[in-house]
Design an enzyme around this catalytic site. Sequence first.
Site, short mmCIF file in Angstrom:
data_model
loop_
_atom_site.label_atom_id
_atom_site.label_comp_id
_atom_site.label_asym_id
_atom_site.label_seq_id
_atom_site.Cartn_x
_atom_site.Cartn_y
_atom_site.Cartn_z
N ASN A 1 26.95 11.29 0.95
CA ASN A 1 27.22 12.08 -0.26
C ASN A 1 27.33 13.58 0.00
O ASN A 1 27.26 14.37 -0.93
CB ASN A 1 26.17 11.82 -1.35
CG ASN A 1 26.11 10.36 -1.74
OD1 ASN A 1 27.14 9.78 -2.05
ND2 ASN A 1 24.94 9.76 -1.71
N GLU B 1 29.25 16.52 -12.32
CA GLU B 1 28.21 17.53 -12.52
C GLU B 1 28.86 18.91 -12.48
O GLU B 1 30.00 19.05 -12.05
CB GLU B 1 27.12 17.43 -11.44
CG GLU B 1 27.61 17.69 -10.03
CD GLU B 1 26.54 17.46 -8.97
OE1 GLU B 1 25.43 17.07 -9.34
OE2 GLU B 1 26.83 17.68 -7.79
#
Length: 647
Positions: free
Chosen positions: A236, A289
């Site tokens: 990630n 986000e």
Amino acid sequence: QTFEKLLIANRGEIACRVIKTCKKMGIKTVAIHSDVDANAVHVKMADESVCVGPAPTSKSYLNMDAIMEVIRKTRAQAVSLNESICCSFLSLLSLQASEGVTFIGPDTHAIQAMGDKIESKLLAKNAKVNTIPGFDGVVKDADEAVRIAREIGYPVMIKASAGGGGKGMRIAWDDEETREGFRFSSQEAASSFGDDRLLIEKFIDNPRHIEIQILADKHGNALWLNERECSIQRRNQKVVEEAPSTFLDPETRRAMGEQAVALAKAVKYSSAGTVEFLVDSSKNFYFLEMNTRLQVEHPVTECITGLDLVQEMIRVAKGYPLRHKQADIPINGWAVECRVYAEDPYKSFGLPSIGKLSQYQEPLHVPSVRVDSGIQQGSDISIYYDPMISKLITYGSNRAEALKRMEEALDNYVIRGVAHNISLLREVIIHPRFVQGDISTKFLPEVYPDGFKGHKLTDLERRELLATAASLYVAEQLRAQRFLGTPRIPIAKSKRRSWELSVRLGDGIYPVAVSKDGSSFSVEVDGMKLNVTSEWNLASPLLSVTIDGTQRTIQRISRNASGETSIQFLGTVYKLQILTKVAVELSKYMPEKAEEDTSSILRSPMPGTVVAVSVKPGDKVSEGQEICVIEAMKMQNSMIAAKTGKV
């Protein structure tokens, strides 16, 4: 007129980046540092520097009381914060109110709203931004995590509410992985952000990770500065980024940009920020986000827009309106960024490596190359901080040109003393799928299902490597015969013109014949003749070699007296052994060194801190069972037994 003095509560390449713009704007800078960073580059670049504590970030770069004391002592008018402080800024609020200190970044309510993934998702929904289906509350415990995951439907993504940078994130495909993911994510979140709250959402399989850079002021103006493609990731964390994206059409780009700006206006955002989206194969995009800071990958946006984002952030913080309108924001050319890490790419696409940079040379002689780094020759890469060495950025009028320059820059980058991921970066940017723009966040595991193994040589490339290694060997033998700076004349002139050698590469042993022809060598490999030319400057870490008209930049990493040599060729380091015919005959009498049997021991694959031990002496363990947990560079790794046995 902006500020006279600015304190930078950060380290590494991003602190150096802020200092460069401050120098340009005539602003004095104050650096903070831990005791192990006393000789760091950002400390040397700043006008003043103050030590704020020992090595661990929680006791230095996140030590709020110490940082506030430095602000008072140095009378800094403004502060540039790191991302983790942004998550625990409440004590700074009072400082802002009482002492008139300005933050280079958005207002605190925007940081609070967007720094909390749970709240930001609700705000995004209200601002009519597309969001991923999931659970919008805080997950209490592992049992509740399993129940929620079942309701949403596997696979799910468990992630830290206050998180970022891949920390505190786990993908779970079943109940067992959800329980384990909950445990590790909450521990990582607590140690990295001081906040162990988690949320769970649907994991979108095979997406692209595309983000929109925004810029907003305190007067209600907001712009989107195009997108960045950040799909090449491991654990990630982004590895290769580019701007623009090969995937977006103008309509999708505008729709994403407008939603990003709508979200910024909804939270009265004022500064540079990034709105991250997941984009599926049908160009549907979902809010992931918002990052309320300057992103690591901001240089690619600066390259294609011509804006200095740090300068814009400082102007906005002082209260000036934006100088540009949306129509002024161009896409000029193409930019690619590779994150160069002190990591071993052959272990899980990059496990951290520590050590001292014994030799370090950035490829700044290559045209249209930018290197953002916070280290220099002699710097230490330690277990306490992120293992990033630098951000390597190349620019071109189109994507092909930018990628060609990146290939050249990676070949000309000299890093010795630590393992690094240049071989992986180079393989990614020349891979046919990447070149065609056929990528997703699963690119690395799909292209390298058995892990990364380095560059696979074609027959022609193998011959080029063997010919180059043999020519280097002969050039060195000839250099060893010369006397420099003395009138001494050898009694008998060396008439030797040809050499019969045997070169071992991998499992193969190849006979190679070398003959000298002026400054070049004629080399016969596999019955084929190759012409190898170079200046043969054996003291230089970089060697430009031309093989039958093809130019290659190689690096000789090491060599020893028994003919063993390591050569970096096409980004990957190859181990070879070059012997004369006599040495080959004698080598069969050499004893073989026995391999160590490591099946009964557990050895950490990287340096770090043991944060948990799950067994005790006398315990019976089965293969795959967790033995301990190692934390390295803020990531937690479970160490498992390789076989069934007794501790």
